[in-house]
Design an enzyme around this catalytic site. Sequence first.
Site, PDB file in Angstrom:
ATOM      1  N   VAL A   9      -1.514   6.819 -21.961  1.00 17.50           N
ATOM      2  CA  VAL A   9      -2.398   7.981 -21.838  1.00 17.50           C
ATOM      3  C   VAL A   9      -3.299   8.109 -23.065  1.00 17.50           C
ATOM      4  CG1 VAL A   9      -2.411  10.517 -21.720  1.00 17.50           C
ATOM      5  CG2 VAL A   9      -0.800   9.221 -20.326  1.00 17.50           C
ATOM      6  N   GLU A  67      -2.313   4.081 -13.296  1.00 13.94           N
ATOM      7  CA  GLU A  67      -2.331   2.788 -13.968  1.00 13.94           C
ATOM      8  C   GLU A  67      -3.097   1.786 -13.105  1.00 13.94           C
ATOM      9  OE1 GLU A  67       1.355   1.332 -15.549  1.00 13.94           O
ATOM     10  OE2 GLU A  67       1.993   3.346 -16.090  1.00 13.94           O
ATOM     11  N   LYS A  74       0.198  19.852 -12.963  1.00 13.91           N
ATOM     12  CA  LYS A  74       0.490  18.426 -13.164  1.00 13.91           C
ATOM     13  C   LYS A  74       1.766  18.007 -12.423  1.00 13.91           C
ATOM     14  CE  LYS A  74       0.868  14.358 -14.772  1.00 13.91           C
ATOM     15  NZ  LYS A  74       0.001  13.232 -14.768  1.00 13.91           N
ATOM     16  N   LEU A 123      -0.180   7.114   1.978  1.00 12.29           N
ATOM     17  CA  LEU A 123       0.559   7.023   3.241  1.00 12.29           C
ATOM     18  C   LEU A 123       0.964   5.576   3.499  1.00 12.29           C
ATOM     19  CD1 LEU A 123      -1.342   9.407   5.705  1.00 12.29           C
ATOM     20  CD2 LEU A 123       0.868   9.760   4.612  1.00 12.29           C
ATOM     21  N   GLY A 166       6.448   1.452   1.597  1.00 15.88           N
ATOM     22  CA  GLY A 166       6.753   0.402   0.630  1.00 15.88           C
ATOM     23  C   GLY A 166       8.217   0.410   0.259  1.00 15.88           C
ATOM     24  N   CYS A 217       5.653   7.612 -14.113  1.00 18.22           N
ATOM     25  CA  CYS A 217       5.415   9.041 -13.859  1.00 18.22           C
ATOM     26  C   CYS A 217       6.256   9.639 -12.749  1.00 18.22           C
ATOM     27  CB  CYS A 217       3.939   9.267 -13.562  1.00 18.22           C
ATOM     28  SG  CYS A 217       2.907   8.899 -14.965  1.00 18.22           S
TER      29      CYS A 217
HETATM   30  C1  UDX Z   1       0.690   8.423 -10.724  1.00 19.72           C
HETATM   31  C2  UDX Z   1      -0.343   9.419 -10.198  1.00 19.72           C
HETATM   32  O1  UDX Z   1      -1.025   8.835  -9.074  1.00 19.72           O
HETATM   33  C3  UDX Z   1      -1.327   9.797 -11.303  1.00 19.72           C
HETATM   34  O2  UDX Z   1      -2.225  10.780 -10.839  1.00 19.72           O
HETATM   35  C4  UDX Z   1      -0.535  10.359 -12.496  1.00 19.72           C
HETATM   36  O3  UDX Z   1      -1.395  10.679 -13.583  1.00 19.72           O
HETATM   37  C5  UDX Z   1       0.500   9.350 -12.952  1.00 19.72           C
HETATM   38  O4  UDX Z   1       1.346   8.993 -11.856  1.00 19.72           O
HETATM   39  P1  UDX Z   1       0.767   5.807 -11.236  1.00 19.72           P
HETATM   40  O5  UDX Z   1       2.169   6.022 -11.689  1.00 19.72           O
HETATM   41  O6  UDX Z   1      -0.141   4.977 -12.061  1.00 19.72           O
HETATM   42  O7  UDX Z   1       0.022   7.222 -11.060  1.00 19.72           O
HETATM   43  O8  UDX Z   1       0.850   5.118  -9.805  1.00 19.72           O
HETATM   44  P2  UDX Z   1       0.443   5.454  -8.302  1.00 19.72           P
HETATM   45  O9  UDX Z   1      -0.713   4.645  -7.913  1.00 19.72           O
HETATM   46  O10 UDX Z   1       0.359   6.890  -8.057  1.00 19.72           O
HETATM   47  O11 UDX Z   1       1.737   4.872  -7.532  1.00 19.72           O
HETATM   48  C6  UDX Z   1       3.036   5.356  -7.840  1.00 19.72           C
HETATM   49  C7  UDX Z   1       4.062   4.640  -6.991  1.00 19.72           C
HETATM   50  O12 UDX Z   1       3.944   5.005  -5.628  1.00 19.72           O
HETATM   51  C8  UDX Z   1       3.972   3.123  -7.018  1.00 19.72           C
HETATM   52  O13 UDX Z   1       5.258   2.564  -7.055  1.00 19.72           O
HETATM   53  C9  UDX Z   1       3.272   2.776  -5.710  1.00 19.72           C
HETATM   54  O14 UDX Z   1       3.566   1.484  -5.237  1.00 19.72           O
HETATM   55  C10 UDX Z   1       3.848   3.848  -4.800  1.00 19.72           C
HETATM   56  N1  UDX Z   1       2.990   4.156  -3.650  1.00 19.72           N
HETATM   57  C11 UDX Z   1       1.769   4.738  -3.839  1.00 19.72           C
HETATM   58  C12 UDX Z   1       3.452   3.875  -2.356  1.00 19.72           C
HETATM   59  O15 UDX Z   1       4.554   3.347  -2.180  1.00 19.72           O
HETATM   60  N2  UDX Z   1       2.648   4.197  -1.316  1.00 19.72           N
HETATM   61  C13 UDX Z   1       1.440   4.792  -1.467  1.00 19.72           C
HETATM   62  O16 UDX Z   1       0.784   5.058  -0.440  1.00 19.72           O
HETATM   63  C14 UDX Z   1       0.976   5.055  -2.773  1.00 19.72           C
END
Ligand code: UDX
Length: 469
Positions: free
Chosen positions: A46, A190, A242, A288, A291, A298
């Site tokens: 961050v 990320e 948040k 949606l 996985g 986070c």
């Molecule tokens: C997340 C939030 O999106 C972001 O706004 C916050 O600031 C930090 O946390 P990040 O951890 O980088 O971001 O990843 P993100 O893209 O949100 O995905 C999180 C997890 O969810 C991953 O393991 C991803 O594979 C999973 N995911 C995401 C799914 O399984 N399906 C989806 O449709 C979206």
Amino acid sequence: MNKHYFNNKQYFLRCFFKIFSLFLLLFSHSTSIYTKNITVLGTGYVGLVLGTGLAYFGNNVTCVDVDQEKINALNAGKIPIFEPGLEQIIKKETTFEKLSFTTDITSALQQADVIFIAVGTPQNADGTANLSFIDSAAKMIGQNLNNYKIIITKSTVPIGTGKRIKNIIASYANPTINFDVVSNPEFLKEGDAVNDFLNPSRIVIGAETEEALNVMKEIYAPLLAKKIPLIATDLPTAETIKYAANSFLAIKISYINEIAQLCEKTNANIEKVAAGIGLDPRIGNQFLKPGPGFGGSCFPKDILALSKTAENVNVKLSILEAAIEANKRQKEFIQEKIYKALNYELHNKKIAILGLAFKANTDDVRDSAAHDIIKGLLDKKATIKAYDPIANENMKKELPSITYSKSVYEAATGADVLVILTEWPEFKNLNFSILKEKMNNTIIVDARNILNSKTIKQLGFEYYNIGNA
Ligand code: UDX
């Protein structure tokens, strides 16, 4: 060539580069007219993206970290995280001397108009957030408060932390000097963090005074000029936004993962179901994707921290708790698919794992589904050969006993089953003739639904994905 000539040439080249870069800056930046001296505490994910972004807006930014090695590396142009686009901006802003890195916290604090706290908030054993880094940052700020400053929390912190920071600063500071504490949560993803910083969906500012709010508006002037919505509120509301946002997204993923499980029993197709519900604007089509379960630095940490906060004030967040449980079960669901594909005989079976990062476009393996799934398979005495385009080294630190491969095909050699756990683009374009040659059994478990079921089956593979996609 004499020394003088060489120095002159270097000088002219430096000048030329600076003028050229200035042109680039002027024409590619949304530079703010309200330049501030900003100090960012913490050069983690961050802090680094934030500091770089604020320098890009034209501020003078000093990023501070206690880790001398990391600061040395940053000063030498080595970026400790993989984040598309970040390195180029860091190079540009350091050349312009808009961005610098130091371990000298005292002078960095004293010269700042504005201080962002972006230190880590690791998880305690009971799921609560560990605030020791936040507390020591607040203490240092208090001890070095030499004029009015605004102190902003960027780290994801439990609701009520703004007040805690304020009290700590006040207890160490000269009582004649004023300060304001602000909550300004980040929503960076990320792998897309630079874009998220420059084009956020909203800016949330929790401030207690008009003065602090106005300074925050000046800092974000380049974004406000682009009509990015601003939510101006109080400290606890900003802190809650948040956690509530991350938890909502995590719940959404757990929900679609459970619906995918249902699809397998009802012969429905999850991708079509997701498309069908996602077109309703009240639901929206993002997050949606079924996985192997959500991971990362986070979601798992934040939803547990929110559920602990609620527990402490006797509020039951039952939907959140269910999402946490569902996420655990989703990893078991994927493991079960692998067992089933191998007729529940895992002893000495060779499993090729494709993807270790918690999602594509990052080398981050924190709370990655791959970690838990691999551990489950190892417990059943399977042999694992794993490959990730960039996360092998990070996973090696957590799981040193498995074999790491340099390519998909090296991992697949002799494998009884190939399991896709991260949606890396290169896994979407596999060479199936080579895979057929190299694998012992032509079985694929696709936990990200990235392959075309019909094509793979036509090629003679036994193929399992999630929710009949
Ligand atoms: C997340 C939030 O999106 C972001 O706004 C916050 O600031 C930090 O946390 P990040 O951890 O980088 O971001 O990843 P993100 O893209 O949100 O995905 C999180 C997890 O969810 C991953 O393991 C991803 O594979 C999973 N995911 C995401 C799914 O399984 N399906 C989806 O449709 C979206």
